[in-house]
Structures are given as structure tokens and as C-alpha cells.
Write a protein that holds these residues in place. Structure first.
Motif, PDB file in Angstrom:
ATOM      1  N   ILE A  58       5.869  14.188   7.925  1.00 30.31           N
ATOM      2  CA  ILE A  58       4.805  14.509   6.975  1.00 30.31           C
ATOM      3  C   ILE A  58       4.146  15.829   7.331  1.00 30.31           C
ATOM      4  CG2 ILE A  58       2.531  13.793   6.125  1.00 30.31           C
ATOM      5  CD1 ILE A  58       3.503  10.920   6.279  1.00 30.31           C
ATOM      6  N   SER A  59       4.009  16.137   8.614  1.00 29.59           N
ATOM      7  CA  SER A  59       3.326  17.365   9.026  1.00 29.59           C
ATOM      8  C   SER A  59       4.096  18.618   8.608  1.00 29.59           C
ATOM      9  CB  SER A  59       3.076  17.367  10.536  1.00 29.59           C
ATOM     10  OG  SER A  59       4.304  17.469  11.239  1.00 29.59           O
ATOM     11  N   ASP A  60       5.363  18.471   8.268  1.00 29.61           N
ATOM     12  CA  ASP A  60       6.136  19.614   7.776  1.00 29.61           C
ATOM     13  C   ASP A  60       5.646  20.063   6.411  1.00 29.61           C
ATOM     14  OD1 ASP A  60       7.656  19.588  10.047  1.00 29.61           O
ATOM     15  OD2 ASP A  60       9.330  18.480   9.138  1.00 29.61           O
ATOM     16  N   HIS A  69      13.698   2.278  10.717  1.00 26.05           N
ATOM     17  CA  HIS A  69      13.956   2.906  12.009  1.00 26.05           C
ATOM     18  C   HIS A  69      12.944   3.996  12.374  1.00 26.05           C
ATOM     19  CE1 HIS A  69      15.990   5.567   9.140  1.00 26.05           C
ATOM     20  NE2 HIS A  69      15.808   6.516  10.036  1.00 26.05           N
ATOM     21  N   LEU A  70      11.938   4.246  11.543  1.00 29.73           N
ATOM     22  CA  LEU A  70      10.940   5.269  11.849  1.00 29.73           C
ATOM     23  C   LEU A  70       9.718   4.641  12.504  1.00 29.73           C
ATOM     24  CD1 LEU A  70      10.965   7.389   8.558  1.00 29.73           C
ATOM     25  CD2 LEU A  70      12.048   7.958  10.726  1.00 29.73           C
ATOM     26  N   ASP A  71       9.230   5.278  13.566  1.00 27.65           N
ATOM     27  CA  ASP A  71       7.960   4.837  14.118  1.00 27.65           C
ATOM     28  C   ASP A  71       6.873   5.796  13.635  1.00 27.65           C
ATOM     29  OD1 ASP A  71       8.104   7.102  15.700  1.00 27.65           O
ATOM     30  OD2 ASP A  71       8.404   6.034  17.581  1.00 27.65           O
ATOM     31  N   VAL A  72       5.647   5.564  14.038  1.00 24.88           N
ATOM     32  CA  VAL A  72       4.514   6.335  13.524  1.00 24.88           C
ATOM     33  C   VAL A  72       4.661   7.820  13.830  1.00 24.88           C
ATOM     34  CG1 VAL A  72       2.019   6.679  13.681  1.00 24.88           C
ATOM     35  CG2 VAL A  72       2.946   4.360  13.612  1.00 24.88           C
ATOM     36  N   SER A  73       5.087   8.173  15.052  1.00 27.79           N
ATOM     37  CA  SER A  73       5.203   9.599  15.385  1.00 27.79           C
ATOM     38  C   SER A  73       6.314  10.260  14.572  1.00 27.79           C
ATOM     39  CB  SER A  73       5.420   9.800  16.888  1.00 27.79           C
ATOM     40  OG  SER A  73       6.606   9.166  17.302  1.00 27.79           O
ATOM     41  N   ASP A  74       7.420   9.537  14.292  1.00 28.27           N
ATOM     42  CA  ASP A  74       8.479  10.095  13.437  1.00 28.27           C
ATOM     43  C   ASP A  74       7.941  10.394  12.044  1.00 28.27           C
ATOM     44  OD1 ASP A  74      10.423   9.855  15.433  1.00 28.27           O
ATOM     45  OD2 ASP A  74      10.996   7.829  14.784  1.00 28.27           O
ATOM     46  N   ASP A 113      -1.367  15.657   3.260  1.00 32.45           N
ATOM     47  CA  ASP A 113      -0.523  14.475   3.335  1.00 32.45           C
ATOM     48  C   ASP A 113      -0.672  13.775   4.677  1.00 32.45           C
ATOM     49  OD1 ASP A 113       0.505  14.743   0.775  1.00 32.45           O
ATOM     50  OD2 ASP A 113       2.243  15.906   1.439  1.00 32.45           O
ATOM     51  N   LEU A 114      -0.784  14.553   5.747  1.00 32.68           N
ATOM     52  CA  LEU A 114      -0.953  13.964   7.067  1.00 32.68           C
ATOM     53  C   LEU A 114      -2.306  13.248   7.158  1.00 32.68           C
ATOM     54  CD1 LEU A 114       0.610  13.661   9.696  1.00 32.68           C
ATOM     55  CD2 LEU A 114      -0.496  15.747  10.526  1.00 32.68           C
ATOM     56  N   GLU A 115      -3.330  13.853   6.569  1.00 30.50           N
ATOM     57  CA  GLU A 115      -4.652  13.210   6.525  1.00 30.50           C
ATOM     58  C   GLU A 115      -4.575  11.895   5.759  1.00 30.50           C
ATOM     59  OE1 GLU A 115      -7.028  16.220   4.708  1.00 30.50           O
ATOM     60  OE2 GLU A 115      -7.181  17.405   6.548  1.00 30.50           O
ATOM     61  N   THR A 116      -3.913  11.919   4.604  1.00 30.73           N
ATOM     62  CA  THR A 116      -3.765  10.710   3.785  1.00 30.73           C
ATOM     63  C   THR A 116      -3.056   9.628   4.574  1.00 30.73           C
ATOM     64  OG1 THR A 116      -3.711  12.001   1.751  1.00 30.73           O
ATOM     65  CG2 THR A 116      -2.784   9.782   1.644  1.00 30.73           C
ATOM     66  N   PHE A 117      -1.981  10.009   5.250  1.00 33.47           N
ATOM     67  CA  PHE A 117      -1.198   9.049   6.026  1.00 33.47           C
ATOM     68  C   PHE A 117      -2.049   8.380   7.099  1.00 33.47           C
ATOM     69  CE2 PHE A 117       1.320   8.273   9.912  1.00 33.47           C
ATOM     70  CZ  PHE A 117       2.036   7.174   9.467  1.00 33.47           C
ATOM     71  N   VAL A 138       0.843  -1.207   0.000  1.00 29.53           N
ATOM     72  CA  VAL A 138       0.000   0.000   0.000  1.00 29.53           C
ATOM     73  C   VAL A 138       0.875   1.252   0.000  1.00 29.53           C
ATOM     74  CG1 VAL A 138      -1.649   1.353   1.358  1.00 29.53           C
ATOM     75  CG2 VAL A 138      -1.975  -1.113   1.076  1.00 29.53           C
ATOM     76  N   TRP A 139       1.846   1.317   0.906  1.00 31.46           N
ATOM     77  CA  TRP A 139       2.680   2.522   1.005  1.00 31.46           C
ATOM     78  C   TRP A 139       3.493   2.742  -0.277  1.00 31.46           C
ATOM     79  CZ3 TRP A 139       0.456   5.331   4.182  1.00 31.46           C
ATOM     80  CH2 TRP A 139       0.076   4.926   5.457  1.00 31.46           C
ATOM     81  N   ASP A 140       3.895   1.677  -0.954  1.00 33.17           N
ATOM     82  CA  ASP A 140       4.648   1.825  -2.198  1.00 33.17           C
ATOM     83  C   ASP A 140       3.822   2.482  -3.300  1.00 33.17           C
ATOM     84  OD1 ASP A 140       6.905   0.749  -1.069  1.00 33.17           O
ATOM     85  OD2 ASP A 140       6.619  -1.257  -1.923  1.00 33.17           O
ATOM     86  N   ARG A 141       2.511   2.444  -3.179  1.00 32.81           N
ATOM     87  CA  ARG A 141       1.649   3.062  -4.193  1.00 32.81           C
ATOM     88  C   ARG A 141       1.482   4.574  -3.985  1.00 32.81           C
ATOM     89  NH1 ARG A 141       0.780  -1.596  -5.997  1.00 32.81           N
ATOM     90  NH2 ARG A 141      -0.877  -2.979  -6.348  1.00 32.81           N
ATOM     91  N   TRP A 142       1.888   5.091  -2.830  1.00 26.68           N
ATOM     92  CA  TRP A 142       1.793   6.528  -2.555  1.00 26.68           C
ATOM     93  C   TRP A 142       2.989   7.195  -3.225  1.00 26.68           C
ATOM     94  CZ3 TRP A 142       1.527   8.986   3.021  1.00 26.68           C
ATOM     95  CH2 TRP A 142       1.195  10.335   2.905  1.00 26.68           C
ATOM     96  N   VAL A 143       2.777   7.606  -4.465  1.00 29.44           N
ATOM     97  CA  VAL A 143       3.861   8.092  -5.322  1.00 29.44           C
ATOM     98  C   VAL A 143       4.512   9.358  -4.782  1.00 29.44           C
ATOM     99  CG1 VAL A 143       4.433   8.877  -7.645  1.00 29.44           C
ATOM    100  CG2 VAL A 143       2.765   7.047  -7.332  1.00 29.44           C
ATOM    101  N   GLU A 144       3.733  10.297  -4.324  1.00 27.55           N
ATOM    102  CA  GLU A 144       4.285  11.586  -3.883  1.00 27.55           C
ATOM    103  C   GLU A 144       4.406  11.679  -2.362  1.00 27.55           C
ATOM    104  OE1 GLU A 144       2.317  14.880  -5.782  1.00 27.55           O
ATOM    105  OE2 GLU A 144       2.234  13.816  -7.683  1.00 27.55           O
ATOM    106  N   CYS A 145       4.665  10.574  -1.721  1.00 27.33           N
ATOM    107  CA  CYS A 145       4.818  10.570  -0.273  1.00 27.33           C
ATOM    108  C   CYS A 145       6.062  11.370   0.108  1.00 27.33           C
ATOM    109  CB  CYS A 145       4.937   9.143   0.238  1.00 27.33           C
ATOM    110  SG  CYS A 145       5.144   9.059   2.026  1.00 27.33           S
ATOM    111  N   PRO A 146       5.935  12.294   1.029  1.00 27.29           N
ATOM    112  CA  PRO A 146       7.071  13.138   1.396  1.00 27.29           C
ATOM    113  C   PRO A 146       8.115  12.446   2.290  1.00 27.29           C
ATOM    114  CG  PRO A 146       5.136  13.771   2.647  1.00 27.29           C
ATOM    115  CD  PRO A 146       4.699  12.714   1.677  1.00 27.29           C
TER     116      PRO A 146
END
Length: 165
Positions: free
Chosen positions: A147-149, A137-142, A154-158, A122-130
Motif C-alpha cells: 500500500i505504501s507504494d 499469504h500476506l501479513d500486515v507488513s506485506d 491509502d496507508l492511513e486508511t489501512f 470491512v475490507w471488501d467494502r474498500w473499493v479502491e484498495c490497491p
């Protein structure tokens, strides 16, 4: 229901209604189907077994044929697991455990490995993911902070995608 496109008084198809509901070639095909003179009541019939009754087992076999024809092609040998499926479906255990056994053999249980594999697809299909979501090594809050930057969109999509996974 079929009965809704039949004029029961004249015992004929309601040709005007059929032509308004279907494409011309479909309407012609329907109108060429002969109707029974006594017009019995409509009933739902499942063509997946001889009794005409739906069962999960008959749906499974139909789905298996569809999957095999799409992915593997036809083979004179069939599915090498067929003897196993027969044994599983005839075990004298509760149905929920037979289904569990089948899902386990099909690698279709929501295990950590399977969930991770599906999430990556699923995540590989998000072409313009920032953010590189495949970074181990990233957890959800990281990820959310990175993304919130960018944008709220994008944050809503995530979060909506993560929730649906």
C-alpha cells in the motif's frame, strides 16, 4: 425534557417554541396532546417492561423482536431458541456468565473466526484498495509495504481501519 416546552405558569404548551423546534406535522401532533392540570414532574419511563425500569434483559427482548421482524419475518412459532434463552437467563450463575453464554450461542464472541469474518466484510467494502486484502499469504507488513507504494492516504486508511477492527 418535555417540561422545557411547557409554559408552567399558564399550564399550556409553549406553541411558539414547539413550532420552532419541530416540523409542522410534528408540532401539530404535540400541540394536540392534552396536558395534565397539575403538571407532575417529568420522569423517565422504560416501556420495555411492566415496572417501567430499564434492564438489559428487557432491552434484549426488544432488540430480539426488532431483529426477528427485520430478518426473518413474523412466525407463529417464534424463535426456536426461546426455550434456551429462558433457561440461560434463569440460571443461577453470575450475570456476566449468562451474557457470555448468550453471546456464545449467538456466535457473537470475538473469536478468531468471527473477527476474521467481520474483517473480511470491512475490507471488501474498500473499493479502491490497491492490494488484494483477501490473500491468505500476506501479513500486515506485506500489505503495508504494498500500500505504501501508492499514497500515504491509502496507508492511513489501512492502519486506521485495521486499528478499529
Amino acid at each position: 425534557m418535555v417540561s422545557s416546552v411547557i409554559d408552567s405558569e399558564n399550564r399550556r404548551w409553549n406553541a411558539e417554541l414547539i413550532r420552532s423546534l419541530f416540523l409542522p406535522f410534528e408540532a401539530n401532533t404535540i400541540l394536540n396532546i392534552p396536558l395534565s392540570y397539575n403538571l407532575p414532574e417529568d420522569k423517565v419511563i422504560w416501556i420495555g417492561n411492566r415496572k417501567g425500569e430499564f434492564t438489559v434483559r428487557s432491552a434484549y427482548y426488544i432488540a430480539l423482536k426488532v431483529i426477528e421482524s427485520d430478518e426473518v419475518g413474523e412466525s407463529s412459532y417464534g424463535d426456536f431458541r426461546t426455550p434456551l434463552w429462558r433457561k440461560i437467563w434463569h440460571l443461577k450463575i453470575p450475570a456476566k456468565i449468562r451474557i457470555f453464554a448468550w453471546r456464545a450461542c449467538m456466535n457473537a464472541l470475538p473469536t478468531k473466526l468471527n473477527l476474521n469474518k467481520n474483517a473480511r466484510q470491512v475490507w471488501d467494502r474498500w473499493v479502491e484498495c490497491p492490494v488484494n486484502l483477501n490473500s491468505a499469504h500476506l501479513d500486515v507488513s506485506d500489505i503495508a509495504l504494498k500500500i505504501s507504494d501508492d499514497t500515504s492516504k491509502d496507508l492511513e486508511t489501512f492502519f486506521v481501519t485495521a486499528w478499529s477492527l
